[in-house]
Design a protein around this motif. Structure first.
Motif, PDB file in Angstrom:
ATOM      1  N   VAL A  96       0.839  -1.205   0.000  1.00  0.00           N
ATOM      2  CA  VAL A  96       0.000   0.000   0.000  1.00  0.00           C
ATOM      3  C   VAL A  96       0.870   1.250   0.000  1.00  0.00           C
ATOM      4  O   VAL A  96       0.595   2.225  -0.712  1.00  0.00           O
ATOM      5  CB  VAL A  96      -0.962  -0.002   1.210  1.00  0.00           C
ATOM      6  CG1 VAL A  96      -1.592   1.368   1.404  1.00  0.00           C
ATOM      7  CG2 VAL A  96      -2.045  -1.053   1.013  1.00  0.00           C
ATOM      8  N   GLY A  97       1.953   1.228   0.790  1.00  0.00           N
ATOM      9  CA  GLY A  97       2.875   2.365   0.796  1.00  0.00           C
ATOM     10  C   GLY A  97       3.460   2.629  -0.578  1.00  0.00           C
ATOM     11  O   GLY A  97       3.539   3.785  -1.024  1.00  0.00           O
ATOM     12  N   ALA A  98       3.860   1.555  -1.275  1.00  0.00           N
ATOM     13  CA  ALA A  98       4.416   1.702  -2.623  1.00  0.00           C
ATOM     14  C   ALA A  98       3.365   2.229  -3.590  1.00  0.00           C
ATOM     15  O   ALA A  98       3.650   3.088  -4.438  1.00  0.00           O
ATOM     16  CB  ALA A  98       4.961   0.357  -3.107  1.00  0.00           C
ATOM     17  N   ILE A  99       2.128   1.746  -3.469  1.00  0.00           N
ATOM     18  CA  ILE A  99       1.049   2.194  -4.350  1.00  0.00           C
ATOM     19  C   ILE A  99       0.739   3.668  -4.128  1.00  0.00           C
ATOM     20  O   ILE A  99       0.564   4.444  -5.082  1.00  0.00           O
ATOM     21  CB  ILE A  99      -0.214   1.334  -4.126  1.00  0.00           C
ATOM     22  CG1 ILE A  99       0.027  -0.090  -4.629  1.00  0.00           C
ATOM     23  CG2 ILE A  99      -1.414   1.950  -4.835  1.00  0.00           C
ATOM     24  CD1 ILE A  99      -1.058  -1.072  -4.224  1.00  0.00           C
ATOM     25  N   VAL A 100       0.682   4.085  -2.868  1.00  0.00           N
ATOM     26  CA  VAL A 100       0.373   5.480  -2.538  1.00  0.00           C
ATOM     27  C   VAL A 100       1.433   6.414  -3.122  1.00  0.00           C
ATOM     28  O   VAL A 100       1.106   7.424  -3.779  1.00  0.00           O
ATOM     29  CB  VAL A 100       0.262   5.669  -1.014  1.00  0.00           C
ATOM     30  CG1 VAL A 100       0.245   7.153  -0.655  1.00  0.00           C
ATOM     31  CG2 VAL A 100      -0.987   4.989  -0.487  1.00  0.00           C
ATOM     32  N   PHE A 101       2.707   6.091  -2.905  1.00  0.00           N
ATOM     33  CA  PHE A 101       3.768   6.951  -3.423  1.00  0.00           C
ATOM     34  C   PHE A 101       3.861   6.875  -4.936  1.00  0.00           C
ATOM     35  O   PHE A 101       4.179   7.879  -5.594  1.00  0.00           O
ATOM     36  CB  PHE A 101       5.106   6.607  -2.774  1.00  0.00           C
ATOM     37  CG  PHE A 101       5.400   7.435  -1.563  1.00  0.00           C
ATOM     38  CD1 PHE A 101       6.012   8.671  -1.670  1.00  0.00           C
ATOM     39  CD2 PHE A 101       5.023   6.989  -0.307  1.00  0.00           C
ATOM     40  CE1 PHE A 101       6.270   9.439  -0.552  1.00  0.00           C
ATOM     41  CE2 PHE A 101       5.272   7.750   0.826  1.00  0.00           C
ATOM     42  CZ  PHE A 101       5.900   8.983   0.710  1.00  0.00           C
ATOM     43  N   GLY A 102       3.592   5.709  -5.516  1.00  0.00           N
ATOM     44  CA  GLY A 102       3.596   5.592  -6.965  1.00  0.00           C
ATOM     45  C   GLY A 102       2.517   6.457  -7.595  1.00  0.00           C
ATOM     46  O   GLY A 102       2.747   7.158  -8.591  1.00  0.00           O
ATOM     47  N   THR A 103       1.322   6.432  -7.018  1.00  0.00           N
ATOM     48  CA  THR A 103       0.210   7.257  -7.506  1.00  0.00           C
ATOM     49  C   THR A 103       0.542   8.740  -7.365  1.00  0.00           C
ATOM     50  O   THR A 103       0.260   9.545  -8.261  1.00  0.00           O
ATOM     51  CB  THR A 103      -1.071   6.932  -6.728  1.00  0.00           C
ATOM     52  OG1 THR A 103      -1.354   5.531  -6.858  1.00  0.00           O
ATOM     53  CG2 THR A 103      -2.247   7.732  -7.260  1.00  0.00           C
ATOM     54  N   LYS A 104       1.159   9.093  -6.250  1.00  0.00           N
ATOM     55  CA  LYS A 104       1.554  10.488  -6.019  1.00  0.00           C
ATOM     56  C   LYS A 104       2.571  10.937  -7.063  1.00  0.00           C
ATOM     57  O   LYS A 104       2.446  12.030  -7.635  1.00  0.00           O
ATOM     58  CB  LYS A 104       2.133  10.628  -4.613  1.00  0.00           C
ATOM     59  CG  LYS A 104       2.550  12.045  -4.214  1.00  0.00           C
ATOM     60  CD  LYS A 104       3.009  12.069  -2.770  1.00  0.00           C
ATOM     61  CE  LYS A 104       3.347  13.486  -2.309  1.00  0.00           C
ATOM     62  NZ  LYS A 104       4.518  14.041  -3.035  1.00  0.00           N
ATOM     63  N   ARG A 105       3.577  10.106  -7.316  1.00  0.00           N
ATOM     64  CA  ARG A 105       4.603  10.449  -8.297  1.00  0.00           C
ATOM     65  C   ARG A 105       4.001  10.585  -9.697  1.00  0.00           C
ATOM     66  O   ARG A 105       4.376  11.476 -10.464  1.00  0.00           O
ATOM     67  CB  ARG A 105       5.711   9.402  -8.316  1.00  0.00           C
ATOM     68  CG  ARG A 105       6.494   9.260  -7.018  1.00  0.00           C
ATOM     69  CD  ARG A 105       7.016  10.575  -6.518  1.00  0.00           C
ATOM     70  NE  ARG A 105       7.913  10.423  -5.399  1.00  0.00           N
ATOM     71  CZ  ARG A 105       8.199  11.399  -4.533  1.00  0.00           C
ATOM     72  NH1 ARG A 105       7.652  12.591  -4.693  1.00  0.00           N
ATOM     73  NH2 ARG A 105       9.035  11.193  -3.536  1.00  0.00           N
ATOM     74  N   PHE A 106       3.079   9.710 -10.030  1.00  0.00           N
ATOM     75  CA  PHE A 106       2.460   9.765 -11.354  1.00  0.00           C
ATOM     76  C   PHE A 106       1.645  11.047 -11.522  1.00  0.00           C
ATOM     77  O   PHE A 106       1.663  11.680 -12.582  1.00  0.00           O
ATOM     78  CB  PHE A 106       1.574   8.535 -11.561  1.00  0.00           C
ATOM     79  CG  PHE A 106       0.931   8.472 -12.923  1.00  0.00           C
ATOM     80  CD1 PHE A 106       1.694   8.205 -14.055  1.00  0.00           C
ATOM     81  CD2 PHE A 106      -0.429   8.674 -13.077  1.00  0.00           C
ATOM     82  CE1 PHE A 106       1.112   8.139 -15.307  1.00  0.00           C
ATOM     83  CE2 PHE A 106      -1.021   8.611 -14.324  1.00  0.00           C
ATOM     84  CZ  PHE A 106      -0.242   8.346 -15.444  1.00  0.00           C
TER      85      PHE A 106
END
Length: 254
Positions: free
Chosen positions: A132-142
């Motif tokens: 979930v942490g990786a998904i949250v930061f990935g979405t933020k970066r995108f």
């Protein structure tokens, strides 16, 4: 059906199908090193390689020690992806604090799982938290990217294919668990090698291998696009089936 095909490999098909993940991981490592995309990118593919090798070792032996090699690298892979997405820029923002914190967290999870709480649910929760942490930061970066429509379409397609592979594999894994007895009967009718077509756990390995590598390619290209290299890269397929990043003008970006 253990040792049904080989006296040296407990689950032949479940071991063999990990070749897909291992090949994709090695290709990613080679591509990131060749184009000098940085250690953080390479580390993600190394994490995927550990998952594939660990899974192959477990299914070949069915030992508890190799089961840990199958399960624990999944946590480490998610942690590496999380770190790469947080520290996506050339300049490292958090210094050594973040990798040390992640290492301590993963070490704690490992020790608890190995010596105290040997419960698959605990492993799944720990994996979920990191993912979930990786998904949250990935979405933020995108969402922060200012890129052209072609690059955005490429990233969106990789993200979609990654999730289709992961969730499709999860569906196949559940079908295999629910209808295990019936599938075993059908496989006995087909015989070797056609019985491999109904080895759904093996198909789960293949689907999650591609799902995982597409998500890693998404994170990989996300970094390149953030650094302004989105017109320099493309996704190419080795032997027509193994995707990897290829750049026209490789530059060191880390």
């Amino acid at each position: 059906e253990n040792y049904a095909i080989s006296n040296y490999i407990a689950e032949f098909w479940n071991t063999l199908t990990n070749v897909a993940m291992i090949t994709l991981a090695v290709l990613g490592i080679y591509s990131s090193i060749r184009h000098r995309h940085g250690k953080r990118v390479t580390a993600m593919y190394v994490g995927l390689l550990l998952v594939g090798v660990g899974s192959a070792c477990f299914h070949a032996t069915l030992k508890y020690t190799t089961q840990l090699l199958d399960e624990l690298p999944m946590l480490y892979l998610c942690a590496l992806c999380f770190y790469s997405l947080v520290e996506i820029d050339v300049d490292i923002k958090f210094g050594k604090r973040l990798p040390i914190a992640l290492a301590l967290f993963q070490t704690g999870i490992t020790l608890i799982y190995v010596f105290w709480m040997q419960n698959p649910a605990f492993h799944q929760v720990a994996f979920g938290v990191t993912a979930v942490g990786a998904i949250v930061f990935g979405t933020k970066r995108f969402s922060e990217l200012n890129i052209g429509s072609e690059t955005r379409r490429t990233l969106s397609r990789l993200h979609l294919m990654g999730h289709l592979g992961m969730w499709g594999g999860f569906l196949v894994w559940n079908v295999d668990n629910i209808f295990c007895h019936q599938l075993r009967t059908y496989r006995s009718y087909l015989g070797m090698p056609l019985d491999g077509l109904l080895q759904l756990h093996g198909w789960w390995h293949i689907m999650t291998a591609y799902g995982s590598v597409y998500l890693l390619l998404w994170a990989h290209l996300l970094k390149l696009a953030r650094l302004g290299h989105d017109t320099m890269f493309s996704i190419q397929y080795f032997m027509g089936i193994f995707p990897h990043v290829a750049l026209n003008n490789p530059k060191k970006v880390d």
